[in-house]
Design a protein around this motif. Structure first.
Motif, PDB file in Angstrom:
ATOM      1  N   ARG A  64       0.482  -0.828  -0.014  1.00 22.72           N
ATOM      2  CA  ARG A  64      -0.196   0.388  -0.119  1.00 22.72           C
ATOM      3  C   ARG A  64       0.534   1.426   0.187  1.00 22.72           C
ATOM      4  O   ARG A  64       0.334   2.026  -0.917  1.00 22.72           O
ATOM      5  CB  ARG A  64      -0.525   0.148   0.876  1.00 22.72           C
ATOM      6  N   HIS A 129      -2.354 -11.375  -9.773  1.00 26.15           N
ATOM      7  CA  HIS A 129      -1.568 -10.337  -8.847  1.00 26.15           C
ATOM      8  C   HIS A 129      -3.190 -10.309  -8.032  1.00 26.15           C
ATOM      9  O   HIS A 129      -3.516  -8.668  -7.796  1.00 26.15           O
ATOM     10  CB  HIS A 129      -1.971  -9.318  -9.984  1.00 26.15           C
ATOM     11  N   ARG A 130      -4.467 -11.276  -7.055  1.00 27.90           N
ATOM     12  CA  ARG A 130      -5.021 -10.503  -6.315  1.00 27.90           C
ATOM     13  C   ARG A 130      -5.265 -12.233  -5.855  1.00 27.90           C
ATOM     14  O   ARG A 130      -5.646 -12.549  -5.184  1.00 27.90           O
ATOM     15  CB  ARG A 130      -6.496 -11.399  -7.688  1.00 27.90           C
ATOM     16  N   ARG A 148     -15.692  -1.060   0.712  1.00 28.30           N
ATOM     17  CA  ARG A 148     -14.766  -0.433   0.066  1.00 28.30           C
ATOM     18  C   ARG A 148     -16.033   0.775  -0.338  1.00 28.30           C
ATOM     19  O   ARG A 148     -16.075   1.216  -0.906  1.00 28.30           O
ATOM     20  CB  ARG A 148     -14.234  -1.126  -0.799  1.00 28.30           C
TER      21      ARG A 148
HETATM   22  C1  S3P Z   1      -6.043  -5.432  -4.852  1.00 31.23           C
HETATM   23  C2  S3P Z   1      -6.348  -4.943  -6.409  1.00 31.23           C
HETATM   24  C3  S3P Z   1      -5.540  -5.519  -7.636  1.00 31.23           C
HETATM   25  C4  S3P Z   1      -3.852  -5.622  -6.693  1.00 31.23           C
HETATM   26  C5  S3P Z   1      -4.297  -6.557  -5.661  1.00 31.23           C
HETATM   27  C6  S3P Z   1      -4.821  -5.746  -4.093  1.00 31.23           C
HETATM   28  C7  S3P Z   1      -7.523  -5.327  -4.243  1.00 31.23           C
HETATM   29  O1  S3P Z   1      -5.403  -5.383  -8.548  1.00 31.23           O
HETATM   30  O2  S3P Z   1      -3.631  -4.645  -6.673  1.00 31.23           O
HETATM   31  O3  S3P Z   1      -4.267  -7.789  -5.563  1.00 31.23           O
HETATM   32  O4  S3P Z   1      -6.855  -4.774  -3.392  1.00 31.23           O
HETATM   33  O5  S3P Z   1      -8.111  -4.902  -4.572  1.00 31.23           O
HETATM   34  P1  S3P Z   1      -6.981  -4.606 -10.201  1.00 31.23           P
HETATM   35  O6  S3P Z   1      -7.878  -4.035  -8.700  1.00 31.23           O
HETATM   36  O7  S3P Z   1      -6.325  -4.184 -10.138  1.00 31.23           O
HETATM   37  O8  S3P Z   1      -7.662  -6.472  -9.732  1.00 31.23           O
END
Ligand code: S3P
Length: 184
Positions: A64, A129-130, A148
């Motif tokens: 973050r 990436h998630r 959120r």
């Molecule tokens: C996240 C979203 C991901 C990536 C990570 C965290 C989140 O990006 O930054 O896994 O906290 O929602 P995308 O929104 O492009 O999938």
């Protein structure tokens, strides 16, 4: 650097994972002949590591912080950019302030079942990436949505529900609602 009283001249996409922020953002940038920046890609470029690797080795707080640094730098760019902000970019109050000072912030929203269908089996196995939705994407996405929703609403000036829309429909809506279509 632009004076702090002037809004960053950018169009920023926010929203949960898989709402189409990067795909739509990249195509709109191309149409407007603006630069495109995806915060996850930028983090990847700057650190030489993937989002998943950063989460695993340094943890979410470190991720973050890098995300915040990337957004801060992006908001100081004086040429108009289309920015695809990653899903969690709205979590920090200082990020929300930066976003609110951008010219347009667009929230791409969708019912959870649409996102779960889009993400599908990839997340059950551990999507690239998630890491936050590994294992049980439906349950985890629902939790993220509840945490959120109000934050996406707080920073955005335009909300688009992407359910049932093709990419081109979303692009058309963005261009109409921002008034940018007539200038492209
Ligand atoms: C996240 C979203 C991901 C990536 C990570 C965290 C989140 O990006 O930054 O896994 O906290 O929602 P995308 O929104 O492009 O999938």
């Amino acid at each position: 650097m632009i004076p702090p009283t002037l809004p960053a001249p950018h169009l920023v996409f926010v929203g949960l994972m898989a709402t189409g922020k990067s795909t739509v953002g990249r195509r709109i940038a191309h149409k407007l002949s603006w630069e495109f920046l995806d915060t996850d890609d930028e983090i990847n470029r700057l650190t030489g590591r993937t989002v998943r690797q950063i989460f695993e080795t340094d943890g979410e707080d470190f991720f973050r912080q890098v995300e915040h640094d990337v957004l801060t730098t992006a908001c100081r760019l004086t040429t108009p950019h289309v920015i695809a902000g990653a899903g969690g970019i709205i979590l920090r109050a200082d990020n929300r302030q930066l976003l609110k000072n951008s010219r347009f912030v667009i929230w791409l929203n969708a019912p959870l079942h649409v996102l779960v269908e889009r993400i599908g089996q990839r997340a059950v196995k551990g999507d690239g990436h998630r890491p936050l939705i590994d294992g049980n994407p439906a349950e985890r996405l629902q939790k993220l949505y509840l945490e959120r929703e109000s934050l996406y609403r707080e920073v955005s000036s335009i909300e688009i529900d992407v359910e049932g829309l093709q990419i081109q429909d979303v692009i058309d809506k963005v261009l109409i609602e921002t008034g940018l279509e007539t200038k492209s």
